[in-house]
Write a protein that holds these residues in place. Structure first.
Motif, PDB file in Angstrom:
ATOM      1  N   LYS A  33       0.118   4.461  -0.841  1.00 30.92           N
ATOM      2  CA  LYS A  33      -0.510   5.786  -0.730  1.00 30.92           C
ATOM      3  C   LYS A  33       0.373   6.733   0.079  1.00 30.92           C
ATOM      4  O   LYS A  33       0.941   6.322   1.097  1.00 30.92           O
ATOM      5  CB  LYS A  33      -1.894   5.667  -0.084  1.00 30.92           C
ATOM      6  CG  LYS A  33      -1.866   5.189   1.353  1.00 30.92           C
ATOM      7  CD  LYS A  33      -3.279   4.870   1.857  1.00 30.92           C
ATOM      8  CE  LYS A  33      -3.250   4.536   3.332  1.00 30.92           C
ATOM      9  NZ  LYS A  33      -4.448   3.829   3.781  1.00 30.92           N
ATOM     10  N   ILE A  88      -7.907   0.499  -3.266  1.00 34.89           N
ATOM     11  CA  ILE A  88      -8.379  -0.034  -1.985  1.00 34.89           C
ATOM     12  C   ILE A  88      -9.240   0.967  -1.213  1.00 34.89           C
ATOM     13  O   ILE A  88      -9.779   0.640  -0.172  1.00 34.89           O
ATOM     14  CB  ILE A  88      -7.183  -0.475  -1.098  1.00 34.89           C
ATOM     15  CG1 ILE A  88      -6.259   0.712  -0.792  1.00 34.89           C
ATOM     16  CG2 ILE A  88      -6.404  -1.610  -1.767  1.00 34.89           C
ATOM     17  CD1 ILE A  88      -5.195   0.394   0.245  1.00 34.89           C
ATOM     18  N   ARG A 125       3.251   7.328   7.347  1.00 39.05           N
ATOM     19  CA  ARG A 125       2.786   8.246   6.306  1.00 39.05           C
ATOM     20  C   ARG A 125       2.739   9.663   6.871  1.00 39.05           C
ATOM     21  O   ARG A 125       2.310   9.850   8.001  1.00 39.05           O
ATOM     22  CB  ARG A 125       1.374   7.865   5.824  1.00 39.05           C
ATOM     23  CG  ARG A 125       1.350   6.655   4.966  1.00 39.05           C
ATOM     24  CD  ARG A 125      -0.067   6.335   4.525  1.00 39.05           C
ATOM     25  NE  ARG A 125      -0.895   5.822   5.592  1.00 39.05           N
ATOM     26  CZ  ARG A 125      -1.008   4.518   5.893  1.00 39.05           C
ATOM     27  NH1 ARG A 125      -0.351   3.617   5.224  1.00 39.05           N
ATOM     28  NH2 ARG A 125      -1.783   4.148   6.882  1.00 39.05           N
ATOM     29  N   ASN A 148      -5.308   4.413  -2.442  1.00 39.92           N
ATOM     30  CA  ASN A 148      -6.692   4.642  -2.026  1.00 39.92           C
ATOM     31  C   ASN A 148      -7.341   5.871  -2.651  1.00 39.92           C
ATOM     32  O   ASN A 148      -8.519   6.098  -2.443  1.00 39.92           O
ATOM     33  CB  ASN A 148      -6.808   4.697  -0.491  1.00 39.92           C
ATOM     34  CG  ASN A 148      -6.159   5.926   0.099  1.00 39.92           C
ATOM     35  OD1 ASN A 148      -5.233   6.488  -0.505  1.00 39.92           O
ATOM     36  ND2 ASN A 148      -6.621   6.344   1.258  1.00 39.92           N
ATOM     37  N   MET A 202     -13.861  -7.908   0.586  1.00 43.10           N
ATOM     38  CA  MET A 202     -12.831  -7.152   1.306  1.00 43.10           C
ATOM     39  C   MET A 202     -13.429  -6.603   2.593  1.00 43.10           C
ATOM     40  O   MET A 202     -14.616  -6.264   2.626  1.00 43.10           O
ATOM     41  CB  MET A 202     -12.352  -6.008   0.420  1.00 43.10           C
ATOM     42  CG  MET A 202     -11.295  -5.119   1.026  1.00 43.10           C
ATOM     43  SD  MET A 202     -11.930  -3.735   1.974  1.00 43.10           S
ATOM     44  CE  MET A 202     -10.911  -2.419   1.343  1.00 43.10           C
ATOM     45  N   MET A 230      -4.068  -5.670   7.518  1.00 43.51           N
ATOM     46  CA  MET A 230      -3.205  -4.521   7.273  1.00 43.51           C
ATOM     47  C   MET A 230      -1.970  -4.687   8.172  1.00 43.51           C
ATOM     48  O   MET A 230      -1.805  -5.729   8.790  1.00 43.51           O
ATOM     49  CB  MET A 230      -3.962  -3.220   7.580  1.00 43.51           C
ATOM     50  CG  MET A 230      -5.339  -3.245   7.003  1.00 43.51           C
ATOM     51  SD  MET A 230      -6.448  -1.818   7.084  1.00 43.51           S
ATOM     52  CE  MET A 230      -5.566  -0.487   7.780  1.00 43.51           C
ATOM     53  N   SER A 231      -1.121  -3.669   8.242  1.00 34.88           N
ATOM     54  CA  SER A 231       0.131  -3.820   9.006  1.00 34.88           C
ATOM     55  C   SER A 231      -0.094  -4.360  10.421  1.00 34.88           C
ATOM     56  O   SER A 231       0.629  -5.242  10.875  1.00 34.88           O
ATOM     57  CB  SER A 231       0.865  -2.482   9.109  1.00 34.88           C
ATOM     58  OG  SER A 231       1.300  -2.080   7.837  1.00 34.88           O
ATOM     59  N   VAL A 278       0.855  -1.194   0.000  1.00 35.90           N
ATOM     60  CA  VAL A 278       0.000   0.000   0.000  1.00 35.90           C
ATOM     61  C   VAL A 278       0.888   1.240   0.000  1.00 35.90           C
ATOM     62  O   VAL A 278       1.511   1.583   0.997  1.00 35.90           O
ATOM     63  CB  VAL A 278      -0.974  -0.012   1.196  1.00 35.90           C
ATOM     64  CG1 VAL A 278      -1.784   1.285   1.236  1.00 35.90           C
ATOM     65  CG2 VAL A 278      -1.904  -1.213   1.104  1.00 35.90           C
ATOM     66  N   ARG A 281      -3.123  -6.194   2.772  1.00 36.84           N
ATOM     67  CA  ARG A 281      -2.847  -4.843   2.279  1.00 36.84           C
ATOM     68  C   ARG A 281      -1.947  -4.144   3.290  1.00 36.84           C
ATOM     69  O   ARG A 281      -2.407  -3.724   4.350  1.00 36.84           O
ATOM     70  CB  ARG A 281      -4.162  -4.062   2.127  1.00 36.84           C
ATOM     71  CG  ARG A 281      -5.247  -4.812   1.342  1.00 36.84           C
ATOM     72  CD  ARG A 281      -6.545  -3.991   1.307  1.00 36.84           C
ATOM     73  NE  ARG A 281      -6.974  -3.588   2.623  1.00 36.84           N
ATOM     74  CZ  ARG A 281      -7.820  -4.265   3.393  1.00 36.84           C
ATOM     75  NH1 ARG A 281      -8.386  -5.378   2.972  1.00 36.84           N
ATOM     76  NH2 ARG A 281      -8.127  -3.815   4.598  1.00 36.84           N
ATOM     77  N   VAL A 282      -0.671  -4.051   2.983  1.00 35.25           N
ATOM     78  CA  VAL A 282       0.302  -3.596   3.982  1.00 35.25           C
ATOM     79  C   VAL A 282       1.003  -2.322   3.517  1.00 35.25           C
ATOM     80  O   VAL A 282       1.651  -2.314   2.463  1.00 35.25           O
ATOM     81  CB  VAL A 282       1.343  -4.706   4.253  1.00 35.25           C
ATOM     82  CG1 VAL A 282       2.356  -4.223   5.293  1.00 35.25           C
ATOM     83  CG2 VAL A 282       0.660  -5.994   4.719  1.00 35.25           C
ATOM     84  N   GLY A 283       0.864  -1.264   4.304  1.00 29.56           N
ATOM     85  CA  GLY A 283       1.521  -0.006   3.983  1.00 29.56           C
ATOM     86  C   GLY A 283       2.667   0.290   4.933  1.00 29.56           C
ATOM     87  O   GLY A 283       3.847   0.144   4.602  1.00 29.56           O
ATOM     88  N   THR A 284       2.322   0.686   6.153  1.00 36.90           N
ATOM     89  CA  THR A 284       3.300   1.144   7.142  1.00 36.90           C
ATOM     90  C   THR A 284       4.434   0.149   7.376  1.00 36.90           C
ATOM     91  O   THR A 284       5.597   0.547   7.481  1.00 36.90           O
ATOM     92  CB  THR A 284       2.568   1.414   8.475  1.00 36.90           C
ATOM     93  OG1 THR A 284       1.415   2.200   8.194  1.00 36.90           O
ATOM     94  CG2 THR A 284       3.447   2.151   9.452  1.00 36.90           C
ATOM     95  N   ILE A 337     -12.335  -4.325   6.467  1.00 37.48           N
ATOM     96  CA  ILE A 337     -11.387  -3.615   7.333  1.00 37.48           C
ATOM     97  C   ILE A 337     -11.866  -3.788   8.772  1.00 37.48           C
ATOM     98  O   ILE A 337     -13.007  -3.440   9.094  1.00 37.48           O
ATOM     99  CB  ILE A 337     -11.344  -2.102   6.993  1.00 37.48           C
ATOM    100  CG1 ILE A 337     -11.010  -1.876   5.510  1.00 37.48           C
ATOM    101  CG2 ILE A 337     -10.344  -1.377   7.901  1.00 37.48           C
ATOM    102  CD1 ILE A 337     -11.149  -0.418   5.064  1.00 37.48           C
TER     103      ILE A 337
HETATM  104  C1  LIG Z   1      -3.987   2.567   4.196  1.00 39.62           C
HETATM  105  C2  LIG Z   1      -4.721   1.303   4.023  1.00 39.62           C
HETATM  106  C3  LIG Z   1      -4.091   0.063   4.276  1.00 39.62           C
HETATM  107  C4  LIG Z   1      -2.681  -0.067   4.794  1.00 39.62           C
HETATM  108  O1  LIG Z   1      -2.606   0.331   6.127  1.00 39.62           O
HETATM  109  P1  LIG Z   1      -1.277   0.111   7.013  1.00 39.62           P
HETATM  110  O2  LIG Z   1      -1.789   0.146   8.402  1.00 39.62           O
HETATM  111  O3  LIG Z   1      -0.372   1.247   6.694  1.00 39.62           O
HETATM  112  O4  LIG Z   1      -0.701  -1.204   6.644  1.00 39.62           O
HETATM  113  C5  LIG Z   1      -4.829  -1.087   4.045  1.00 39.62           C
HETATM  114  N1  LIG Z   1      -6.103  -1.039   3.596  1.00 39.62           N
HETATM  115  C6  LIG Z   1      -6.736   0.124   3.355  1.00 39.62           C
HETATM  116  C7  LIG Z   1      -8.136   0.094   2.853  1.00 39.62           C
HETATM  117  C8  LIG Z   1      -6.059   1.325   3.553  1.00 39.62           C
HETATM  118  O5  LIG Z   1      -6.707   2.475   3.303  1.00 39.62           O
END
Ligand SMILES: *Cc1c(COP(=O)(O)O)cnc(C)c1O
Length: 226
Positions: free
Chosen positions: A26, A68, A220, A47, A151, A195-196, A24, A211-214, A153
């Motif tokens: 963004k 996402i 961010r 996103n 999907m 997620m993370s 991820v 879905r992994v960002g951080t 969250i």
């Molecule tokens: C930002 C986001 C993520 C990633 O989140 P992290 O906590 O940074 O891993 C995953 N899914 C969605 C829908 C997001 O908006």
């Protein structure tokens, strides 16, 4: 630990369990995305449509872009030429618009239905009963849509049992739908959850895409949001 190390660590952890990693990206720069790409990562999630359409032409064409975040109907047309998977379909009207725009570019657009599982007020998504109703309706007539799965969250909380039970409720719906006679353009093969902070629980509960960002790119900065 740099981006390369993080990608390699995730790939090593996910490969044996056959879960795919969405990086991820963004708010992160094209240079950082390129660094992840050069470490072998090919699936990236964004996103916001504007940010996605800014970045996509600057990066290699074999990247699979996943949307996402919440998608407004008037922005669907900007992403249908190249998007690989839209995770965040949250209404029938949006599904119809994606179908219309997919037809214009002659591409079948792969989608997941976002299901509301968290105990929070602000999240988008279908209720479980709305998803069941949708599959009873005539969505097979939407020829430029493929629904690949669901999907969700989870609530942002330290309470691991709550997170687990939210993921379980999504997996239960997924399994129930799988056993039904689904419309010809719908399958239950992908479950995007984790997620993370909660991906390990999500994998234990049956996720196929995390879905992994951080945990890959670091924190961010809000002021980088487009
Ligand atoms: C930002 C986001 C993520 C990633 O989140 P992290 O906590 O940074 O891993 C995953 N899914 C969605 C829908 C997001 O908006």
């Amino acid at each position: 630990m740099g981006i390369k190390n993080n990608i390699e660590k995730f790939q090593a952890e996910l490969k044996p369990v056959k879960v795919r990693l969405i990086a991820v990206s963004k708010t992160h720069s094209v240079d950082k995305i390129r660094e992840a790409y050069e470490s072998g990562q090919r699936i990236f999630g964004e996103n916001r449509v504007q940010e996605l359409t800014d970045k996509q032409p600057q990066l290699p064409a074999d990247i699979e872009w996943h949307l996402i975040g919440h998608l407004q109907r008037n922005k669907v047309k900007y992403i249908v030429p190249f998007i690989s998977l839209i995770h965040s379909v949250d209404s029938r009207k949006l599904l119809e618009e994606i179908n219309t725009q997919g037809e214009k570019v002659n591409r079948v657009i792969h989608c997941l239905l976002q299901v509301y599982i968290a105990r929070e007020e602000t999240k988008f998504g279908f209720d479980i009963s709305e998803v069941e109703q949708l599959f009873q309706s005539d969505i097979a007539s939407l020829k430029f849509i493929d629904i690949d799965g669901l999907m969700g969250i989870a609530t942002l909380t330290e309470n691991k049992e709550q997170i687990r039970s939210e993921f379980k409720s999504l997996k239960d719906l997924f399994d129930r739908l799988k056993q039904q006679h689904l419309p010809s353009n719908s399958q239950m093969k992908e479950l995007s959850m984790g997620m993370s902070a909660d991906y390990k629980i999500a994998i234990e509960e049956g996720s196929t895409f995390v879905r992994v960002g951080t945990a890959i790119f670091g924190g961010r900065e809000n002021n980088l949001k487009i």
